[in-house]
Design a protein around this motif. Structure first.
Motif, short mmCIF file in Angstrom:
data_model
loop_
_atom_site.label_atom_id
_atom_site.label_comp_id
_atom_site.label_asym_id
_atom_site.label_seq_id
_atom_site.Cartn_x
_atom_site.Cartn_y
_atom_site.Cartn_z
N GLN A 139 -11.50 -2.02 3.17
CA GLN A 139 -11.47 -1.48 4.52
C GLN A 139 -11.17 -1.52 5.55
OE1 GLN A 139 -16.23 -2.00 4.31
NE2 GLN A 139 -16.15 -2.16 2.40
N ARG A 140 -10.47 -2.58 6.28
CA ARG A 140 -9.27 -2.78 7.48
C ARG A 140 -7.85 -2.14 6.83
NH1 ARG A 140 -11.24 -9.55 7.64
NH2 ARG A 140 -13.11 -9.38 8.38
N LEU A 141 -7.68 -1.23 6.17
CA LEU A 141 -6.73 -0.14 6.39
C LEU A 141 -6.59 0.60 7.22
CD1 LEU A 141 -5.57 0.08 2.22
CD2 LEU A 141 -4.70 -1.64 3.94
N PRO A 142 -5.38 0.56 8.30
CA PRO A 142 -5.74 1.51 9.37
C PRO A 142 -5.65 3.64 8.61
CG PRO A 142 -3.46 0.24 9.78
CD PRO A 142 -4.50 0.13 8.25
N ASN A 143 -6.93 4.19 8.57
CA ASN A 143 -6.94 5.36 8.86
C ASN A 143 -6.80 5.42 7.41
OD1 ASN A 143 -6.41 6.27 11.57
ND2 ASN A 143 -3.70 5.77 11.30
N VAL A 144 -8.22 4.63 7.22
CA VAL A 144 -8.31 4.42 5.73
C VAL A 144 -9.04 6.04 4.85
CG1 VAL A 144 -10.48 3.10 5.65
CG2 VAL A 144 -9.37 3.64 4.18
N MET A 145 -10.62 6.34 6.10
CA MET A 145 -10.70 7.37 5.48
C MET A 145 -9.60 8.56 5.59
SD MET A 145 -14.04 6.60 4.71
CE MET A 145 -14.35 8.22 4.17
N THR A 146 -9.17 8.25 6.03
CA THR A 146 -7.78 10.26 6.63
C THR A 146 -6.99 9.57 5.34
OG1 THR A 146 -6.52 9.06 8.42
CG2 THR A 146 -8.71 10.77 8.65
N MET A 147 -6.53 8.74 4.80
CA MET A 147 -5.57 8.55 3.72
C MET A 147 -5.32 8.76 2.68
SD MET A 147 -4.43 4.54 2.56
CE MET A 147 -4.30 3.68 4.39
N ALA A 148 -4.58 9.67 1.98
CA ALA A 148 -4.39 10.19 0.56
C ALA A 148 -4.71 8.68 -0.10
CB ALA A 148 -2.73 10.44 0.54
N MET A 149 -5.28 9.61 -0.83
CA MET A 149 -6.37 8.66 -2.48
C MET A 149 -4.91 7.83 -3.10
SD MET A 149 -9.25 7.73 -3.58
CE MET A 149 -9.33 6.74 -4.73
N SER A 150 -4.53 8.75 -3.11
CA SER A 150 -2.33 7.93 -3.88
C SER A 150 -2.37 6.56 -3.15
CB SER A 150 -1.99 8.94 -4.17
OG SER A 150 -0.96 9.99 -2.86
N GLU A 151 -2.33 7.17 -1.42
CA GLU A 151 -1.76 6.18 -0.93
C GLU A 151 -2.08 4.50 -1.19
OE1 GLU A 151 -0.50 4.68 3.97
OE2 GLU A 151 -0.88 6.86 3.04
N LEU A 152 -4.37 5.28 -0.98
CA LEU A 152 -5.39 4.31 -1.08
C LEU A 152 -5.15 3.66 -2.48
CD1 LEU A 152 -7.74 3.05 0.71
CD2 LEU A 152 -8.84 4.37 -0.61
N ILE A 153 -4.74 4.47 -3.08
CA ILE A 153 -4.70 3.29 -4.54
C ILE A 153 -3.30 2.58 -5.11
CG2 ILE A 153 -4.14 3.92 -7.64
CD1 ILE A 153 -5.79 7.00 -7.12
N SER A 154 -2.39 2.56 -4.28
CA SER A 154 -0.94 1.80 -4.28
C SER A 154 -1.58 0.96 -3.39
CB SER A 154 -0.12 2.51 -3.98
OG SER A 154 0.63 3.72 -3.88
N HIS A 155 -2.76 0.59 -2.58
CA HIS A 155 -2.78 0.02 -2.00
C HIS A 155 -3.43 -1.52 -3.08
CE1 HIS A 155 -0.96 0.41 2.27
NE2 HIS A 155 -1.52 1.37 2.07
#
Length: 617
Positions: A139-155
């Protein structure tokens, strides 16, 4: 060289698991194999409930790949409400992050989220499904709501691997640069010197693989505790001992060992087994073992289990043997020339007149002696001792056996044969030809003992209760109207409807009501719950039956050459009524098929033909 695509890459689909993923794989294989006719290709890999569902489709749906796939998805997949309920409760349990994401997308798709809202729902569920520390970090990742799902999965993949990487053995290496001596300082493994309290082996009970099992011949599929199978796929509802419904999961093939014999079965997994039991051995395991018996807590193979089964209709408890392995080879249905169909026998009995009586054999099956050479096949264990039964035990599908013996005995005397009509162990005696006492004496000659004969007035015949009302002999329901729980499975619902309608010659509106309730029942498997709508309808029907039961009518039906057939049809059903001498003799009703688009005139003609067929029986 690239590996060749083979047809066996597709596992048959039985109705369990993710049908959407399976259809995608089938479509991909068909594309690689350059198969154009997908509608004919998919059914080749359907089995069990899924194949039965396909065969019930209309020709138009079977010939269209898109329609048949959609029908499979609707029938097998969760409805939007169930899918959303699972989506809300879904949590990450340590599986690969990509697998976790795919399950979220599948449930969100089944919950009917559109493309605009789908990504947000997937992202929110994905983040909130992790443990608190990982969820907060994401949740604390920068711009998490606009981040692509593939990038969020990598994190998430990186964070989860760090959390899991802290578990393992620690190795300390010491030595100078340039290749000095290396010394590994490992903790010395603990050596247990005691004895297991359960199996007696040299190990701790937490490491013991011997489990506590419960043998249940009323359970078709074995049930295993979830501690043995942490990861499962697919969900199913099963009935508990108290009648409640428990949500379980389905495991892949599991190997179980019983007294040195190993069997491989596909089990149901639950974390709600009774009294510390680890596994419930069902019929699937007993089948592979060739039968089992339980002696002083140990399972032995070979002896027929003896069970006490309550018979509510007669307020008795029967000692029943589990003859399931033999029963699969015994024809138990009543549709042949040896054991008449009950409804056909009932028509014959109603045309006999009122100068009749009913003779019933006393403890019918216990009068059937078993040849001495067959005694070893009826071994039971009772209070630590082994016995062999010399009479036919309860549990064998033996209506055919009983009927053949009784018909053979009655046919030994021509007069007795003309005066009697039998069904299983019940005998209707036409006293215009021979008296009941003559029939009883004839049966006694062959060693068959009977109860005292009963007249029809105030008695019963083939499940109908008879009583004289206003000078006429009338029949009504012979069983009690069943009570239902708050939720029923498909199996239980069909049983209730069968009890309500049964083989009764007159049931009026109740026939079509029960048929309609069964059609509207949710679920595809016998153990699936039927849904709130079906439960509401069946409760309403039962309350109506208690107030005004349509199962009633005149017992005697004269044999005449003329009668009146009333028939009608609607877009839902067809019904016919047979009237003889101004009184209803019998009725019947049928639901029309969902894909029956014939003109109403054609449906009415079909109803008329069914009515004529009913009249000439």
């Amino acid at each position: 060289m690239a590996s060749k695509i083979t047809m066996d890459m597709i596992k048959p689909f039985t109705g369990e698991g993710d049908v959407v993923s399976w259809l995608k794989k089938v479509t991909l294989v068909a594309k690689l194999q350059k198969i154009v006719d997908l509608a004919s290709f998919i059914p080749l890999y359907l089995e069990g409930d899924a194949l039965a569902l396909y065969l019930e489709m209309g020709d138009e749906d079977q010939e269209c790949a898109a329609k048949s796939q959609e029908k499979l998805k609707v029938a097998v997949s969760d409805d939007p409400f169930s899918a959303f309920g699972k989506l809300v409760q879904l949590k990450w349990t340590g599986e690969p992050v990509d697998v976790y994401t795919n399950e979220i997308r599948r449930l969100a798709g089944l919950a009917k989220f559109d493309k605009v809202g789908l990504e947000n729902v997937v992202k929110l569920t994905f983040v909130n499904g992790f443990p608190d520390n990982l969820s907060v970090a994401l949740q604390r990742l920068p711009n998490v709501m606009t981040m692509a799902m593939s990038e969020l999965i990598s994190h998430a993949r990186i964070l989860s691997s760090k959390q899991q990487g802290g578990v393992g053995a620690v190795t300390v290496r010491k030595g100078g640069e340039g290749g000095g001596a290396k010394h590994e300082n490992r903790a010395r493994p603990f050596q247990f010197r005691g004895q297991c309290f359960r199996c007696g082996g040299p190990l701790m009970i937490k490491d013991c693989k011997e489990t506590q099992g419960l043998v249940d011949t009323g359970c078709s599929t074995s049930v295993l505790h979830s501690k043995f199978v942490p990861r499962c796929k697919g969900e199913v509802y099963t009935s508990a001992f108290d009648g409640s419904h428990i949500k379980c999961k389905v495991a892949d093939c599991v190997e179980l060992g019983v007294n040195g014999k190993c069997v491989t079965v596909r089990t149901v997994v639950s974390n709600q087994l009774v009294n510390g039991v680890d596994v419930v051995l069902g019929v699937d395991v007993i089948d592979q073992l060739g039968g089992v018996t339980v002696t002083q807590g140990k399972v032995d193979v070979g002896i027929i289990p003896l069970m006490a089964v309550e018979q509510p209709t007669k307020n008795k408890v029967r000692p029943v043997l589990d003859f399931w392995e033999l029963n699969v080879n015994v024809k138990c249905h009543t549709g042949d020339d040896v054991t008449d169909v009950c409804s056909e026998t009932l028509r014959k009995w109603r045309q006999t007149g009122e100068n009749v009586s009913v003779v019933d054999l006393k403890s019918a099956y216990l009068q059937l002696s078993v040849d001495e050479k067959l005694w070893p096949y009826q071994l039971v264990n009772y209070k630590g001792q082994t016995f062999c039964l010399t009479r036919l035990g309860f549990g064998l599908n033996s209506p055919q056996i009983m009927s053949r013996i009784l018909k053979t005995v009655l046919s030994k005397d021509e007069k007795i044969e003309r005066a009697t009509s039998s069904y299983i162990d019940d005998i209707l005696v036409n006293e215009s030809i021979a008296s009941a006492d003559e029939v009883i004496r004839h049966l006694n000659t062959f060693g068959l003992i009977t109860k005292s004969p009963e007249s029809l007035n105030g008695g019963a015949a083939l499940g109908l209760q008879l009583q004289r009302v206003g000078g006429e002999l009338m029949f009504e329901r012979g069983n009690t109207v069943p009570e239902v729980a708050d939720m029923l499975t498909r199996r239980e619902l069909f049983s209730v409807c069968g009890t309500l309608v049964g083989h009764y010659p007159i049931a009026g509106w109740l026939r079509i009501a029960c048929s309609y309730i069964k059609r509207r029942a949710s679920g595809a498997r016998w153990e699936d719950p039927v849904g709130e709508q079906s439960m509401m309808m069946v409760k309403e029907v039962i309350e109506r039956v208690k107030l005004d039961d349509p199962v009633r009518g005149n017992w005697c039906v004269p044999s005449v050459k003329h009668g009146v057939v009333w028939c009608d049809a609607s877009k839902i059903a067809m019904g016919v009524v047979l009237e003889i001498n101004g009184k209803i003799a019998e009725d019947a009703a049928w639901l029309r098929k969902k894909d029956d688009f014939n003109h109403i005139n054609v449906a009415e003609l079909e109803a008329a033909l069914k009515g004529v067929n009913l009249a000439i029986r």
